[in-house]
Write an enzyme that holds these catalytic residues in place. Structure first.
Site, short mmCIF file in Angstrom:
data_model
loop_
_atom_site.label_atom_id
_atom_site.label_comp_id
_atom_site.label_asym_id
_atom_site.label_seq_id
_atom_site.Cartn_x
_atom_site.Cartn_y
_atom_site.Cartn_z
N ARG A 1 0.89 -1.17 0.00
CA ARG A 1 0.00 0.00 0.00
C ARG A 1 0.92 1.21 0.00
O ARG A 1 1.68 1.42 0.96
CB ARG A 1 -0.92 0.00 1.22
CG ARG A 1 -1.63 1.32 1.40
CD ARG A 1 -2.80 1.25 2.34
NE ARG A 1 -3.90 0.53 1.73
CZ ARG A 1 -5.15 0.53 2.20
NH1 ARG A 1 -5.44 1.23 3.28
NH2 ARG A 1 -6.10 -0.14 1.59
N HIS B 1 -7.16 1.00 -6.66
CA HIS B 1 -7.37 0.02 -5.57
C HIS B 1 -7.98 -1.24 -6.19
O HIS B 1 -9.14 -1.56 -5.95
CB HIS B 1 -8.30 0.64 -4.52
CG HIS B 1 -8.28 -0.04 -3.18
ND1 HIS B 1 -7.45 -1.11 -2.88
CD2 HIS B 1 -9.00 0.19 -2.05
CE1 HIS B 1 -7.66 -1.48 -1.64
NE2 HIS B 1 -8.59 -0.73 -1.11
N GLN C 1 -9.86 -4.11 -4.15
CA GLN C 1 -11.15 -3.68 -3.63
C GLN C 1 -12.26 -3.87 -4.66
O GLN C 1 -13.35 -4.35 -4.34
CB GLN C 1 -11.08 -2.19 -3.23
CG GLN C 1 -12.38 -1.65 -2.70
CD GLN C 1 -12.71 -2.21 -1.34
OE1 GLN C 1 -11.90 -2.13 -0.42
NE2 GLN C 1 -13.89 -2.79 -1.18
N ASP D 1 -17.69 6.50 -1.57
CA ASP D 1 -16.42 6.38 -0.86
C ASP D 1 -16.19 7.70 -0.14
O ASP D 1 -16.88 8.70 -0.41
CB ASP D 1 -15.28 6.08 -1.86
CG ASP D 1 -13.94 5.79 -1.18
OD1 ASP D 1 -13.92 5.53 0.05
OD2 ASP D 1 -12.90 5.84 -1.87
N CYS E 1 -16.37 0.88 0.15
CA CYS E 1 -15.17 0.09 0.48
C CYS E 1 -14.80 0.18 1.96
O CYS E 1 -14.09 -0.68 2.46
CB CYS E 1 -14.00 0.52 -0.40
SG CYS E 1 -13.40 2.19 -0.08
N ARG F 1 -13.09 -9.24 0.73
CA ARG F 1 -11.68 -8.91 0.50
C ARG F 1 -10.81 -10.15 0.73
O ARG F 1 -9.87 -10.40 -0.02
CB ARG F 1 -11.23 -7.78 1.45
CG ARG F 1 -11.90 -6.43 1.20
CD ARG F 1 -11.44 -5.79 -0.11
NE ARG F 1 -10.01 -5.61 -0.16
CZ ARG F 1 -9.34 -4.59 0.41
NH1 ARG F 1 -9.99 -3.66 1.08
NH2 ARG F 1 -8.01 -4.47 0.28
N1 CP Z 1 -11.20 -0.65 1.98
C1 CP Z 1 -9.94 -0.67 2.46
O1 CP Z 1 -8.97 -0.84 1.71
O2 CP Z 1 -9.84 -0.50 3.79
P1 CP Z 1 -8.52 -0.26 4.64
O3 CP Z 1 -8.01 1.13 4.30
O4 CP Z 1 -8.95 -0.38 6.07
O5 CP Z 1 -7.49 -1.30 4.25
N1 NVA Z 2 -10.27 6.46 -1.31
C1 NVA Z 2 -9.88 6.00 0.01
C2 NVA Z 2 -10.02 4.53 0.09
C3 NVA Z 2 -9.64 3.93 1.43
C4 NVA Z 2 -9.74 2.44 1.44
C5 NVA Z 2 -8.45 6.43 0.30
O1 NVA Z 2 -7.61 6.33 -0.61
O2 NVA Z 2 -8.18 6.89 1.41
#
Ligand code: CP
Ligand code: NVA
Length: 311
Positions: A110, A137, A140, A228, A267, A295
């Site tokens: 990440r 992502h 997701q 989101d 998500c 997930r």
């Molecule tokens: N949806 C998602 O990726 O959640 P987290 O940021 O908690 O990993």
């Molecule tokens: N769009 C959000 C998704 C988190 C899972 C972010 O990038 O923070």
């Protein structure tokens, strides 16, 4: 040496591979119904494999679902925040990738910058999985599409309405349109529209993506409504976003414009009272908890594909 199977973005993947991953995930989920979370799948496609998970940003779902996933596949995981690594003190992405390629069998990252995941993959001799960047992502969206199909059948030919910021999660939906044959309508304020490179890619592949600033028009008759957060990790213009996105809250009156069988996805983490109301989050159309659980299932199938199985 054969090239590693990286899972970086849905637009780079074959539609047939994405379909195979989705079907494998559904089968794995069904096969272990009622089992404790730590029991290993009968075929154990991750046996003897080690997955490294690196986080430059916060995470709940991605962290726990990938760790549970590799265990259920019969492998083991190592989680680290990038600030605990020499990466956080300036060791290069490439050197880190080369070292980890000698120590583990796959890496999930990440990252703040999408380019860093691309660079990691280029220097790596083992599979690299994108666990969210500022641009996309992909894991997701496969979990989202699996969830949709469990409740509403094949996504091909259906309409998904994205309401809010045209962000990283929205981008992966755009990438999936042509691959899996659904129509996506994005409702967003002009200032927060999707990345034009993603729209161009979808257009090249005849992906059906429409962008509007009208949430009511986007949702009318849709089979699925997705929201989101309005402020993603790394976004600095918090107040401006809240003001511009306020008309894009998904409340029950907006849901009522969709198809009566429409489902709601998010998500998570959700900001209740901002992009979505409690009534929708906790209402009968909401699938957000199935979506979070999926997930694990879909990432197991992504990992199994990376290890050379599935398709
Ligand atoms: N949806 C998602 O990726 O959640 P987290 O940021 O908690 O990993
Ligand atoms: N769009 C959000 C998704 C988190 C899972 C972010 O990038 O923070």
């Amino acid at each position: 040496m054969t090239a590693p199977r990286h899972f970086l973005d849905l637009w780079r993947m074959e539609g047939g591979t994405l379909r195979a991953i989705l079907e494998d995930a559904k089968a794995r989920k069904a096969a272990r119904k009622g089992w404790p979370q730590g029991r290993v799948d009968a075929d154990a496609p991750g046996r003897d494999r080690v997955l490294a998970m690196i986080f430059q940003k916060n995470s709940t779902r991605t962290r726990f679902s990938f760790d549970a996933a590799i265990r259920q596949l019969g492998g083991q995981g190592i989680i680290s925040s990038s600030t605990d690594m020499q990466l956080g003190r300036g060791e290069t992405i490439e050197d880190t990738a080369k070292v980890l390629s000698r120590m583990v069998d796959a890496v999930m990252i990440r990252a703040d910058r999408h380019e860093d995941v691309e660079r990691f993959a280029l220097a790596s001799t083992i599979p690299v999985i994108n666990g969210l960047t500022d641009r996309s992502h992909p894991c997701q969206i496969l979990a989202d599409l699996m969830t949709f199909e469990e409740h509403r059948g094949p996504v091909a030919g259906k309409t998904i309405a994205w309401v809010g910021d045209g962000n990283n999660v929205c981008a992966s939906f755009i990438h999936a349109t042509a691959k899996l044959g659904f129509r996506l309508v994005v409702a967003c304020p002009p200032k927060y529209h999707p990345d034009l490179r993603d729209l161009a890619r979808a257009a090249e592949e005849q992906g059906r993506v429409e962008v509007t600033d009208d949430p009511h028009a986007a949702v009318r008759g849709a089979d699925c409504v997705v929201a989101d957060t309005w402020v993603s990790m790394g976004d600095l213009d918090h107040d401006e976003r809240l003001e511009a996105l306020e008309p894009y809250q998904v409340d029950q009156s907006l849901m009522d414009l969709a198809d009566p069988r429409a489902v709601f996805l998010h998500c998570l983490p959700a900001h209740r009272g901002e992009e979505v109301t409690d009534e929708v989050m906790d209402g009968p159309q909401s699938l957000v908890w199935d979506e979070a659980e999926n997930r694990i299932h879909v990432q197991k199938s992504i990992l199994a594909w990376c290890f050379g199985g599935v398709a």
